[in-house]
Design a protein around this motif. Sequence first.
Motif, PDB file in Angstrom:
ATOM      1  N   PHE A 319       0.812  -1.216   0.000  1.00 43.74           N
ATOM      2  CA  PHE A 319       0.000   0.000   0.000  1.00 43.74           C
ATOM      3  C   PHE A 319       0.853   1.277   0.000  1.00 43.74           C
ATOM      4  CE2 PHE A 319      -3.027  -3.170   1.439  1.00 43.74           C
ATOM      5  CZ  PHE A 319      -4.172  -2.810   0.725  1.00 43.74           C
ATOM      6  N   LYS A 320       2.087   1.151  -0.447  1.00 43.44           N
ATOM      7  CA  LYS A 320       2.927   2.340  -0.566  1.00 43.44           C
ATOM      8  C   LYS A 320       2.409   3.219  -1.703  1.00 43.44           C
ATOM      9  CE  LYS A 320       7.712   3.885  -0.897  1.00 43.44           C
ATOM     10  NZ  LYS A 320       9.144   3.486  -1.010  1.00 43.44           N
ATOM     11  N   ILE A 321       2.213   4.482  -1.427  1.00 43.02           N
ATOM     12  CA  ILE A 321       1.632   5.406  -2.402  1.00 43.02           C
ATOM     13  C   ILE A 321       2.715   5.952  -3.329  1.00 43.02           C
ATOM     14  CG2 ILE A 321       0.434   7.610  -2.701  1.00 43.02           C
ATOM     15  CD1 ILE A 321      -0.991   7.093  -0.066  1.00 43.02           C
ATOM     16  N   LYS A 322       2.449   5.867  -4.625  1.00 39.51           N
ATOM     17  CA  LYS A 322       3.314   6.462  -5.637  1.00 39.51           C
ATOM     18  C   LYS A 322       2.524   7.529  -6.386  1.00 39.51           C
ATOM     19  CE  LYS A 322       7.120   3.931  -5.274  1.00 39.51           C
ATOM     20  NZ  LYS A 322       7.560   3.013  -6.336  1.00 39.51           N
ATOM     21  N   SER A 323       3.239   8.510  -6.913  1.00 39.57           N
ATOM     22  CA  SER A 323       2.593   9.585  -7.656  1.00 39.57           C
ATOM     23  C   SER A 323       2.922   9.449  -9.138  1.00 39.57           C
ATOM     24  CB  SER A 323       3.062  10.950  -7.139  1.00 39.57           C
ATOM     25  OG  SER A 323       2.403  11.986  -7.833  1.00 39.57           O
ATOM     26  N   LYS A 324       1.878   9.514  -9.956  1.00 36.17           N
ATOM     27  CA  LYS A 324       2.055   9.417 -11.404  1.00 36.17           C
ATOM     28  C   LYS A 324       1.139  10.418 -12.086  1.00 36.17           C
ATOM     29  CE  LYS A 324       2.154   6.069 -15.211  1.00 36.17           C
ATOM     30  NZ  LYS A 324       1.919   4.654 -15.596  1.00 36.17           N
ATOM     31  N   LYS A 325       1.739  11.326 -12.848  1.00 39.68           N
ATOM     32  CA  LYS A 325       0.986  12.374 -13.535  1.00 39.68           C
ATOM     33  C   LYS A 325       0.110  13.155 -12.562  1.00 39.68           C
ATOM     34  CE  LYS A 325       0.895   9.933 -17.966  1.00 39.68           C
ATOM     35  NZ  LYS A 325       0.040   9.376 -19.061  1.00 39.68           N
ATOM     36  N   GLY A 326       0.674  13.410 -11.393  1.00 38.35           N
ATOM     37  CA  GLY A 326      -0.023  14.212 -10.398  1.00 38.35           C
ATOM     38  C   GLY A 326      -1.087  13.470  -9.616  1.00 38.35           C
ATOM     39  N   LYS A 327      -1.230  12.149  -9.857  1.00 38.01           N
ATOM     40  CA  LYS A 327      -2.235  11.358  -9.149  1.00 38.01           C
ATOM     41  C   LYS A 327      -1.554  10.304  -8.288  1.00 38.01           C
ATOM     42  CE  LYS A 327      -5.993  11.897 -12.505  1.00 38.01           C
ATOM     43  NZ  LYS A 327      -6.965  11.198 -13.380  1.00 38.01           N
ATOM     44  N   ASN A 328      -2.061  10.146  -7.077  1.00 38.15           N
ATOM     45  CA  ASN A 328      -1.528   9.136  -6.169  1.00 38.15           C
ATOM     46  C   ASN A 328      -2.190   7.781  -6.421  1.00 38.15           C
ATOM     47  OD1 ASN A 328       0.117  11.054  -4.950  1.00 38.15           O
ATOM     48  ND2 ASN A 328      -1.386  11.525  -3.357  1.00 38.15           N
ATOM     49  N   HIS A 329      -1.409   6.720  -6.326  1.00 38.08           N
ATOM     50  CA  HIS A 329      -1.964   5.387  -6.487  1.00 38.08           C
ATOM     51  C   HIS A 329      -1.079   4.379  -5.758  1.00 38.08           C
ATOM     52  CE1 HIS A 329       1.179   5.337  -9.524  1.00 38.08           C
ATOM     53  NE2 HIS A 329       1.057   4.027  -9.606  1.00 38.08           N
ATOM     54  N   TYR A 330      -1.640   3.193  -5.517  1.00 32.72           N
ATOM     55  CA  TYR A 330      -0.878   2.113  -4.888  1.00 32.72           C
ATOM     56  C   TYR A 330      -0.235   1.283  -6.006  1.00 32.72           C
ATOM     57  CZ  TYR A 330      -3.774   3.234  -0.803  1.00 32.72           C
ATOM     58  OH  TYR A 330      -4.408   3.879   0.234  1.00 32.72           O
TER      59      TYR A 330
END
Length: 363
Positions: A319-330
Motif C-alpha cells: 500500500f505504498k503510495i506512488k505519484s504518477k501524472k499528479g495522481k496518487n496510487h498504490y
Amino acid sequence: MSKKNNLLVAASGTGGHIFPALAVSKELEDEWNIHWLGVHQRLDANFIPKKYNLRSLNIKTPKKNIFLFYQYIEILLSTFQIIRILKEKKINLVFTTGGYISAPTIIASKLLGIPIIIHESNLIPGMVTKYFGFLCNYVFLGFKKTNSYLKNCKTIFTGTPLREQFYQFNFLPEWVPKGKGPLLIVMGGSQGAKAINQIIYESLEFLMKKQFRIVHIIGESNQQPFHVKNSKNYIQKKFTNEMAALIQNCDLVISRSGAGTINELIEAEKPSILIPYPYSKNNHQEKNAMILAESGGSVLINQNKISKEFFEETLERIFKIKSKKGKNHYEILNLMKKNMENNNKIKSKNEIKKFINYFLKEF
C-alpha cells in the motif's frame, strides 16, 4: 413427467468440501432427488438445506496418534452402513468431493455397481482421490495440472464450482466500516485460523494507525472474540454468508489458501496475502497458493516465518503510495490487481454447466 433419479452427495467437514457440492446440487435439484451424506458434529448441519435430506454418520475425524490405524479401520467399516443407505434410497449416482467420508462411499458404490464421480479441487490431489480415484467413473479436476498426479484415473477438467453469489455482482454490506482507507478482508476458512487471527490481533494498533478498514472473520471454532476499543474501522464476525460481496468490494484479502478460496479470488480478480495452513496433507495449501503467487497476484507468507514486523512491512510495501501524472496510487496493489485479471486463463468457463452436462449425458 419422467421420474427423477436419485443422487447421493457425500461431502462433509469443511467449506472446501461442502461448498462445491452445494453448487452442483443446486444446479441438479430439478433433475435429481438429492440425498446428502455427512458426519455428526461437523459443519454439515449449518450449511446443508433440509430439502437435501442430510444423513449423518457417527464417525470421528482421524487424529495422528497411536490409534490412527484403528481410526481408519472404523471409517472403512462404515462402508456397510453406506451400502444400506444406497440401497434404501435407491441411489443411481454418487458425487463426492473428497475427505475421509469419501473412501467408504466410493467402496460402497463400487460394490453395488453404482456410478461415482469425485471432484478434486486442490492442485495436489488429496489422499482419497490419490488412492481411490481409480475406482471412480470420473475424477473432476479443479486445476488442469492435477491430471499429472492421477495417471490411472479418468479425469476431466471442470474447474471448481463456486457459490452462486460469486457469479454476480454484490453490493458491499451496510455493516462494513465506512471511510476512505483500504478495506482488508481477513479470513481463515470455514473453521478459522488461529495463526492469522493472532497476527491481526498483534498488528491492530498498526492497522488502525494506518486507517485500514478491516472485516475479520475469525471462524466458528472455539476462539474468543477480540474487542477493539473505540474503533469504527474494525468489525469482527465468526461467520458471514456475504463473502462474495466482501471479496468483490475489498482492496486486499488475507487468508488461508484452500482451493475454494483460490477459485473465489480468481473469479473476483482480487489480490491477496496468502498464509497456507502448514499441516495440510501433501502441503496442498502452499501448492494452491503458489498458483497465484507465481502469477504475481498474491504474496505467499509461510506461517512459520511470519512475524508482526514482517507482516506490517508487507502491508506497507503493498500500500505504498506512488505519484504518477499528479495522481496518487498504490503501485504494487494495482500491479497485483492487473495480474489477477490475467488469471482468467486458469478460470474455467461455464464450469457448473459442464458438471450438469457430464452428469446428464453419462448417466
